[in-house]
Design a protein around this motif. Sequence first.
Motif, PDB file in Angstrom:
ATOM      1  N   PHE A   1     -46.922   4.073  89.182  1.00 18.52           N
ATOM      2  CA  PHE A   1     -47.626   2.897  88.672  1.00 18.52           C
ATOM      3  C   PHE A   1     -46.821   1.656  89.020  1.00 18.52           C
ATOM      4  N   SER A   2     -47.530   0.585  89.387  1.00 20.36           N
ATOM      5  CA  SER A   2     -46.875  -0.706  89.570  1.00 20.36           C
ATOM      6  C   SER A   2     -47.861  -1.804  89.198  1.00 20.36           C
ATOM      7  N   ALA A   3     -47.309  -2.932  88.788  1.00 22.74           N
ATOM      8  CA  ALA A   3     -48.139  -4.076  88.417  1.00 22.74           C
ATOM      9  C   ALA A   3     -47.418  -5.352  88.808  1.00 22.74           C
ATOM     10  N   GLU A   4     -48.191  -6.322  89.257  1.00 23.74           N
ATOM     11  CA  GLU A   4     -47.681  -7.649  89.549  1.00 23.74           C
ATOM     12  C   GLU A   4     -48.118  -8.540  88.392  1.00 23.74           C
ATOM     13  N   LEU A   5     -47.170  -9.213  87.753  1.00 27.03           N
ATOM     14  CA  LEU A   5     -47.475 -10.032  86.585  1.00 27.03           C
ATOM     15  C   LEU A   5     -47.413 -11.513  86.952  1.00 27.03           C
ATOM     16  N   PHE A   6     -48.185 -12.321  86.230  1.00 26.36           N
ATOM     17  CA  PHE A   6     -48.273 -13.744  86.501  1.00 26.36           C
ATOM     18  C   PHE A   6     -48.054 -14.531  85.216  1.00 26.36           C
ATOM     19  N   SER A   7     -48.015 -15.847  85.325  1.00 26.28           N
ATOM     20  CA  SER A   7     -47.703 -16.700  84.188  1.00 26.28           C
ATOM     21  C   SER A   7     -48.717 -16.609  83.053  1.00 26.28           C
ATOM     22  N   ALA A   8     -49.904 -16.105  83.293  1.00 21.66           N
ATOM     23  CA  ALA A   8     -50.911 -15.984  82.239  1.00 21.66           C
ATOM     24  C   ALA A   8     -50.646 -14.802  81.305  1.00 21.66           C
ATOM     25  N   VAL A   9     -49.673 -13.949  81.613  1.00 29.53           N
ATOM     26  CA  VAL A   9     -49.340 -12.808  80.761  1.00 29.53           C
ATOM     27  C   VAL A   9     -48.573 -13.312  79.551  1.00 29.53           C
ATOM     28  N   SER A  10     -48.902 -12.785  78.380  1.00 27.24           N
ATOM     29  CA  SER A  10     -48.270 -13.238  77.145  1.00 27.24           C
ATOM     30  C   SER A  10     -46.800 -12.844  77.063  1.00 27.24           C
ATOM     31  N   ALA A  11     -46.124 -13.440  76.113  1.00 30.02           N
ATOM     32  CA  ALA A  11     -44.738 -13.070  75.830  1.00 30.02           C
ATOM     33  C   ALA A  11     -44.702 -11.601  75.407  1.00 30.02           C
ATOM     34  N   ASN A  12     -43.577 -10.959  75.631  1.00 26.17           N
ATOM     35  CA  ASN A  12     -43.377  -9.552  75.271  1.00 26.17           C
ATOM     36  C   ASN A  12     -44.485  -8.664  75.855  1.00 26.17           C
ATOM     37  N   PRO A  13     -44.641  -8.659  77.170  1.00 22.75           N
ATOM     38  CA  PRO A  13     -45.766  -7.946  77.788  1.00 22.75           C
ATOM     39  C   PRO A  13     -45.779  -6.449  77.477  1.00 22.75           C
ATOM     40  N   TYR A  14     -46.986  -5.965  77.224  1.00 23.78           N
ATOM     41  CA  TYR A  14     -47.249  -4.564  76.907  1.00 23.78           C
ATOM     42  C   TYR A  14     -48.027  -3.962  78.074  1.00 23.78           C
ATOM     43  N   ILE A  15     -47.563  -2.803  78.554  1.00 26.09           N
ATOM     44  CA  ILE A  15     -48.216  -2.127  79.674  1.00 26.09           C
ATOM     45  C   ILE A  15     -48.428  -0.675  79.287  1.00 26.09           C
ATOM     46  N   ALA A  16     -49.626  -0.167  79.531  1.00 24.68           N
ATOM     47  CA  ALA A  16     -49.934   1.243  79.269  1.00 24.68           C
ATOM     48  C   ALA A  16     -50.612   1.822  80.502  1.00 24.68           C
ATOM     49  N   PHE A  17     -50.249   3.052  80.849  1.00 27.11           N
ATOM     50  CA  PHE A  17     -50.838   3.708  82.014  1.00 27.11           C
ATOM     51  C   PHE A  17     -50.714   5.218  81.833  1.00 27.11           C
ATOM     52  N   HIS A  18     -51.384   5.964  82.696  1.00 27.77           N
ATOM     53  CA  HIS A  18     -51.386   7.429  82.638  1.00 27.77           C
ATOM     54  C   HIS A  18     -50.854   8.007  83.945  1.00 27.77           C
ATOM     55  N   THR A  19     -50.292   9.197  83.843  1.00 27.42           N
ATOM     56  CA  THR A  19     -49.902   9.967  85.012  1.00 27.42           C
ATOM     57  C   THR A  19     -50.040  11.445  84.662  1.00 27.42           C
ATOM     58  N   VAL A  20     -49.909  12.299  85.645  1.00 28.01           N
ATOM     59  CA  VAL A  20     -50.038  13.740  85.447  1.00 28.01           C
ATOM     60  C   VAL A  20     -48.654  14.368  85.444  1.00 28.01           C
ATOM     61  N   ALA A  21     -48.381  15.186  84.431  1.00 21.01           N
ATOM     62  CA  ALA A  21     -47.103  15.903  84.349  1.00 21.01           C
ATOM     63  C   ALA A  21     -47.103  17.023  85.390  1.00 21.01           C
ATOM     64  N   THR A  22     -46.221  16.914  86.368  1.00 20.77           N
ATOM     65  CA  THR A  22     -46.170  17.923  87.430  1.00 20.77           C
ATOM     66  C   THR A  22     -44.899  18.758  87.363  1.00 20.77           C
ATOM     67  N   ASP A  23     -43.764  18.116  87.205  1.00 13.77           N
ATOM     68  CA  ASP A  23     -42.472  18.796  87.149  1.00 13.77           C
ATOM     69  C   ASP A  23     -41.591  18.118  86.117  1.00 13.77           C
ATOM     70  N   SER A  24     -40.643  18.851  85.592  1.00 16.72           N
ATOM     71  CA  SER A  24     -39.648  18.250  84.708  1.00 16.72           C
ATOM     72  C   SER A  24     -38.851  17.238  85.509  1.00 16.72           C
ATOM     73  N   GLY A  25     -38.484  16.160  84.862  1.00 13.41           N
ATOM     74  CA  GLY A  25     -37.710  15.147  85.571  1.00 13.41           C
ATOM     75  C   GLY A  25     -37.581  13.866  84.789  1.00 13.41           C
ATOM     76  N   THR A  26     -37.458  12.785  85.519  1.00 15.03           N
ATOM     77  CA  THR A  26     -37.175  11.479  84.929  1.00 15.03           C
ATOM     78  C   THR A  26     -38.228  10.458  85.323  1.00 15.03           C
ATOM     79  N   LEU A  27     -38.640   9.673  84.346  1.00 19.40           N
ATOM     80  CA  LEU A  27     -39.485   8.506  84.579  1.00 19.40           C
ATOM     81  C   LEU A  27     -38.563   7.292  84.512  1.00 19.40           C
ATOM     82  N   VAL A  28     -38.569   6.479  85.559  1.00 21.40           N
ATOM     83  CA  VAL A  28     -37.733   5.280  85.608  1.00 21.40           C
ATOM     84  C   VAL A  28     -38.653   4.072  85.598  1.00 21.40           C
ATOM     85  N   LEU A  29     -38.546   3.256  84.551  1.00 19.32           N
ATOM     86  CA  LEU A  29     -39.354   2.061  84.394  1.00 19.32           C
ATOM     87  C   LEU A  29     -38.493   0.860  84.755  1.00 19.32           C
TER      88      LEU A  29
END
Length: 107
Positions: A59-87
């Motif tokens: 997942f990726s997103a480009e944010l702009f000045s119209a986004v509020s303070a303390n931005p909240y992002i939610a998205f989905h992915t499929v669990a395929t293998d054990s590992g690490t999510l890096v945000l």
Amino acid sequence: MARTLINAPTRARRGEVIEIRATIGHPMETGFRAGEDGKVLPRNIIQAFSCRYNGGLVFSAELFSAVSANPYIAFHTVATDSGTLVLNWEGDNGFTQTESISLTVLP
């Protein structure tokens, strides 16, 4: 370092769709607003967000000045293998914030 809050499962079944929710404490100043002294506050926004799952971009997103303070992002992915999510958040003035969470995938 900014304050982050990430809500994601630590365990999931292989093939299960999981939701990742993340927020970051950030003022998101547009560069158009005047401060108490009447001078325009300098622009200070988060410009990009990305999430990598075991190195692959999910997942990726480009944010702009119209986004509020303390931005909240939610998205989905499929669990395929054990590992690490890096945000990763990137913004003005060299701002970067990286957080990692582990995911255990069950058969």
